[in-house]
Design an enzyme around this catalytic site. Structure first.
Site, PDB file in Angstrom:
ATOM      1  N   ASP A  89       0.851  -1.184   0.000  1.00 29.66           N
ATOM      2  CA  ASP A  89       0.000   0.000   0.000  1.00 29.66           C
ATOM      3  C   ASP A  89       0.888   1.236   0.000  1.00 29.66           C
ATOM      4  O   ASP A  89       1.672   1.446   0.924  1.00 29.66           O
ATOM      5  CB  ASP A  89      -0.888  -0.041   1.258  1.00 29.66           C
ATOM      6  CG  ASP A  89      -1.916   1.071   1.280  1.00 29.66           C
ATOM      7  OD1 ASP A  89      -1.900   1.927   0.365  1.00 29.66           O
ATOM      8  OD2 ASP A  89      -2.731   1.082   2.218  1.00 29.66           O
ATOM      9  N   ASP A 144      -3.210   2.708  -5.713  1.00 36.23           N
ATOM     10  CA  ASP A 144      -2.100   2.696  -4.768  1.00 36.23           C
ATOM     11  C   ASP A 144      -1.924   1.379  -4.011  1.00 36.23           C
ATOM     12  O   ASP A 144      -1.072   1.277  -3.144  1.00 36.23           O
ATOM     13  CB  ASP A 144      -2.241   3.845  -3.769  1.00 36.23           C
ATOM     14  CG  ASP A 144      -3.508   3.732  -2.923  1.00 36.23           C
ATOM     15  OD1 ASP A 144      -4.475   3.110  -3.395  1.00 36.23           O
ATOM     16  OD2 ASP A 144      -3.505   4.245  -1.805  1.00 36.23           O
ATOM     17  N   GLU A 145      -2.716   0.376  -4.334  1.00 37.62           N
ATOM     18  CA  GLU A 145      -2.588  -0.889  -3.606  1.00 37.62           C
ATOM     19  C   GLU A 145      -2.473  -2.070  -4.564  1.00 37.62           C
ATOM     20  O   GLU A 145      -3.116  -2.092  -5.601  1.00 37.62           O
ATOM     21  CB  GLU A 145      -3.816  -1.125  -2.714  1.00 37.62           C
ATOM     22  CG  GLU A 145      -4.007  -0.072  -1.645  1.00 37.62           C
ATOM     23  CD  GLU A 145      -5.237  -0.330  -0.796  1.00 37.62           C
ATOM     24  OE1 GLU A 145      -5.621  -1.509  -0.630  1.00 37.62           O
ATOM     25  OE2 GLU A 145      -5.816   0.649  -0.302  1.00 37.62           O
TER      26      GLU A 145
END
Ligand SMILES: [Mg+2]
Length: 410
Positions: free
Chosen positions: A10, A106-107
């Protein structure tokens, strides 16, 4: 079966961190990325750690954030940059495994079960953290576990720039005390249902009667019980799987409830613009338009329709307005609190297909919308909106989502 090794990576404060890497002057500042910075009513889209410590929250208007944090510096979002950085980070992940599944920009989950050549899960996590920071200046938090759900919980436990291992030996100690809503798949409605059954922690969920859960929550009940017990066997999908993004949606809750078609239409126009802009940014087009309404008693309803493949705002909003009239009548039904417009069944825009399918009118609209994007790139999103499209005071909270449909994946 061999125990799997799964990482959940993350990126910490992704948007704000990218802005800081691009402009180091911002490093020691209280920073927020916000839409429409010149107006007090712009909305906070992301913030850095300093701003977070002052209580600045994603989704609140700038004026409210500045009350808590008078020194807050607001910058406009640069989505193109975020996509570039997101891809660059994934390129680093790809050196270790091709089993990568994105969850938003973003992950990512990485299945590194067969990657012992690089070390064990924790060692790989630490290598990734170092490499992402050295090459891009961004930090990641990594959860290491034997299933996707626990890996994701792990990446939330220590931030920024940290590795957390959730093993078969320690998960009861580390994961079970957490409130159920921390777990993937437990949204507001599920939380309410579980709370009513007296289930508040993951331990209570894990030790609950699976059949009772199944009776109360259907298939999801069993799935949640399995997840809490570390029995989640959902695979990390391959990076080469086509179409990572399943749908693009924008939703908003309005300050005043919407009581007429005119008010609801304005919101739909704004949301369609946002959806279309993002589709073009990703180079995607979709063939299903989806509208969700929420009334002021929080009841909600969705409707969808198949359309010729499109990323044109005008075509999306035309369809969404039609859908609205099929499910809502302002004269006989409760006012609306929120609306969400989504486009699904996405495919990459291909020139060849475009030419054969689209009529000239559509092509003209496309060219117009690309021109609009160019102007917005220079002057900001709000510089051009469809006539009468948006009343800033109408909007308090917008949510953008790349919906990954976790349970429905093949
Ligand atoms: Mg993040």
């Amino acid at each position: 079966m061999k125990e799997r090794v799964i990482l959940h990576c993350d990126l910490n404060n992704f948007y704000a961190s990218v802005e800081q890497v691009e402009n180091p002057n911002l490093n020691a500042k209280y920073l927020a990325v916000a839409g429409n910075t010149d107006q007090r009513h712009g909305i906070i889209l992301a913030k850095n750690t300093l701003a977070k410590m002052m209580g600045v929250k994603t989704g609140e208007p700038i004026w409210q954030a500045k009350q808590k944090c008078p020194e807050l510096v607001c910058v406009l979002p640069h989505y193109e940059l975020y996509v570039q950085y997101s891809n660059a980070v994934k390129d680093i992940y790809k050196q270790y495994t091709d089993k990568i599944e994105s969850f938003g920009m973003d992950e990512c989950w990485l299945d590194v079960t067969d990657c012992q050549i690089f070390g064990n899960g924790e060692q790989i996590a630490n290598k990734l953290r170092k490499e992402v920071f050295d090459k891009l200046g961004l930090t990641i938090s990594v959860g290491v576990s034997f299933c996707k759900v626990f890996a994701k919980l792990g990446s939330d436990m220590k931030k920024p720039d940290a590795t957390t291992v959730i093993s078969k030996e320690n998960f009861k100690r580390k994961v079970w005390p957490l409130p159920i809503e921390e777990m993937l798949y437990v949204g507001k409605q599920t939380k309410t249902k579980l709370n009513k059954l007296g289930i508040f922690t993951l331990q209570q969920l894990a030790l609950a009667d699976c059949q009772l859960l199944q009776r109360q929550l259907g298939v999801n009940g069993k799935k949640l019980w399995q997840c809490a017990n570390g029995l989640d066997d959902t695979p990390v999908s391959d990076v080469n799987d086509a179409g990572e993004i399943k749908s693009v949606s924008h939703g908003t809750t309005t300050v005043k409830d919407m009581t007429s078609y005119a008010e609801a239409d304005r919101t739909i126009e704004y949301l369609s613009e946002l959806v279309a802009t993002r589709l073009r940014r990703y180079g995607m087009e979709g063939s299903v338009v989806h509208l969700t309404i929420r009334r002021n008693d929080l009841s909600h309803q969705s409707h969808q329709q198949v359309v010729p493949r499109t990323f044109v705002a005008n075509e999306i909003l035309k369809c969404a307005k039609k859908l609205l009239r099929q499910i809502w009548n302002p004269c006989t039904q409760l006012p609306l609190r929120s609306l969400t417009v989504a486009v699904a069944q996405l495919e990459k825009v291909s020139d060849a297909v475009q030419c054969s399918i689209f009529d000239q009118d559509h092509e003209k609209k496309q060219r117009l919308e690309f021109a609009i994007d160019q102007i917005r790139k220079r002057y900001g999103f709000e510089s051009i909106l469809l006539a009468d499209c948006v009343d800033q005071d109408l909007l308090i909270k917008s949510t953008a989502e790349e919906d990954m449909l976790p349970f429905k994946r093949k």
